[in-house]
Design a protein around this motif. Sequence first.
Motif, short mmCIF file in Angstrom:
data_model
loop_
_atom_site.label_atom_id
_atom_site.label_comp_id
_atom_site.label_asym_id
_atom_site.label_seq_id
_atom_site.Cartn_x
_atom_site.Cartn_y
_atom_site.Cartn_z
N ARG A 10 2.70 -1.37 11.98
CA ARG A 10 3.56 -0.96 10.70
C ARG A 10 4.30 0.15 10.72
O ARG A 10 5.29 0.44 10.11
N GLN A 14 8.25 0.87 10.28
CA GLN A 14 9.02 1.44 9.36
C GLN A 14 9.81 2.59 9.82
O GLN A 14 11.13 2.61 9.55
N GLY A 37 6.43 2.70 -3.60
CA GLY A 37 5.16 2.91 -3.16
C GLY A 37 4.98 4.40 -2.41
O GLY A 37 5.17 4.17 -1.07
N LEU A 38 4.62 5.44 -2.89
CA LEU A 38 4.97 6.56 -2.50
C LEU A 38 3.66 6.94 -1.56
O LEU A 38 3.79 7.25 -0.50
N GLY A 39 2.39 6.51 -1.99
CA GLY A 39 1.30 6.54 -1.24
C GLY A 39 0.92 8.15 -0.85
O GLY A 39 1.09 8.98 -1.48
N ASN A 40 0.71 8.21 0.76
CA ASN A 40 0.60 9.47 1.17
C ASN A 40 1.99 10.25 1.17
O ASN A 40 1.83 11.58 1.43
N GLY A 41 2.97 9.56 1.06
CA GLY A 41 4.20 10.44 1.31
C GLY A 41 4.98 10.34 2.69
O GLY A 41 5.94 11.07 2.97
N ASP A 60 5.12 5.30 -7.94
CA ASP A 60 3.47 4.79 -7.71
C ASP A 60 3.02 4.66 -8.88
O ASP A 60 3.23 5.35 -9.82
N LYS A 62 0.00 6.20 -9.17
CA LYS A 62 -0.56 7.54 -9.35
C LYS A 62 0.02 8.47 -8.06
O LYS A 62 0.34 8.00 -7.10
N GLY A 79 3.28 5.02 -12.72
CA GLY A 79 3.01 3.65 -13.42
C GLY A 79 3.01 2.72 -12.58
O GLY A 79 3.45 2.45 -11.31
N GLU A 80 3.03 1.50 -13.14
CA GLU A 80 3.17 -0.09 -12.39
C GLU A 80 4.38 -0.26 -12.12
O GLU A 80 5.26 -0.17 -13.09
N ILE A 81 4.78 -0.30 -11.03
CA ILE A 81 6.18 -0.40 -10.58
C ILE A 81 6.87 -1.66 -11.14
O ILE A 81 8.03 -1.59 -11.62
N HIS A 97 13.47 1.34 -0.21
CA HIS A 97 12.24 0.93 0.93
C HIS A 97 10.94 0.69 -0.04
O HIS A 97 10.58 1.48 -0.93
N ASP A 99 6.91 -0.31 0.16
CA ASP A 99 5.82 -0.53 1.18
C ASP A 99 4.45 -0.68 0.09
O ASP A 99 3.77 0.22 0.06
N ILE A 100 4.55 -1.85 -0.63
CA ILE A 100 3.57 -2.29 -1.36
C ILE A 100 2.57 -3.33 -1.08
O ILE A 100 1.96 -3.77 -1.90
N TRP A 114 7.78 -10.87 -8.54
CA TRP A 114 8.64 -9.86 -9.38
C TRP A 114 9.47 -8.87 -8.65
O TRP A 114 10.70 -8.43 -8.92
#
Length: 160
Positions: A10, A14, A37-41, A60, A62, A79-81, A97, A99-100, A114
């Motif tokens: 993965r 990316q 989906g920022l995640g770890n960045g 994201d 959070k 918040g919820e995308i 991009h 990644d969720i 959605w």
Amino acid sequence: MSRLDSFINRMSAQRDLLNHVRDNLVLPEAGEVFEIGLGNGRTYSHLRENFPGRRVIAFDRKLASHASATPAANDFVEGEIRETGQAYLGRQAALVHADIGTGYDDKDAITLTWLPQMVSGMLANGGVAVSGLPLDHPDLELLPRLPSIAEGRYFHYRRR
Ligand code: SAM
């Protein structure tokens, strides 16, 4: 395939795809980059480095990115995308991009009710989407898979 192999695939997909967009595809001249989906960045950091001159806005539920890959407060949407993304429809982004994906088919199926519509609505005509989940939408043309990326692993699209 082990989960370690799958994770590495993965990450490689990316990087290969984002570099392919940078090197080989023409993006709309103006337009922001959205990181869903920022995640770890990690991919946010790659986007920032490889698409200089474009504002990168990350979404994201959070903020949990590494300090070196944390957006400025006004470039992060918490918040919820599915809900926060509504305000970014029609924004004419050059690149999105997403990644969720979770690896759980039942959860991803809900996201796919959605996400394609949202990504399509965020992009300018000619803009590009890169996604770990397939984005089945009439306005998104699937672009040919890169030889280095396994079937079904990662996808990219051009907004018609
Ligand atoms: N690409 C990122 C990186 O390189 O570090 C990793 C992204 S991680 C796989 C997915 C992220 O998306 C998680 O941080 C999760 O909180 C967020 N996420 C997933 N679904 C979401 C949703 N519906 N709304 C908001 N955030 C979501």
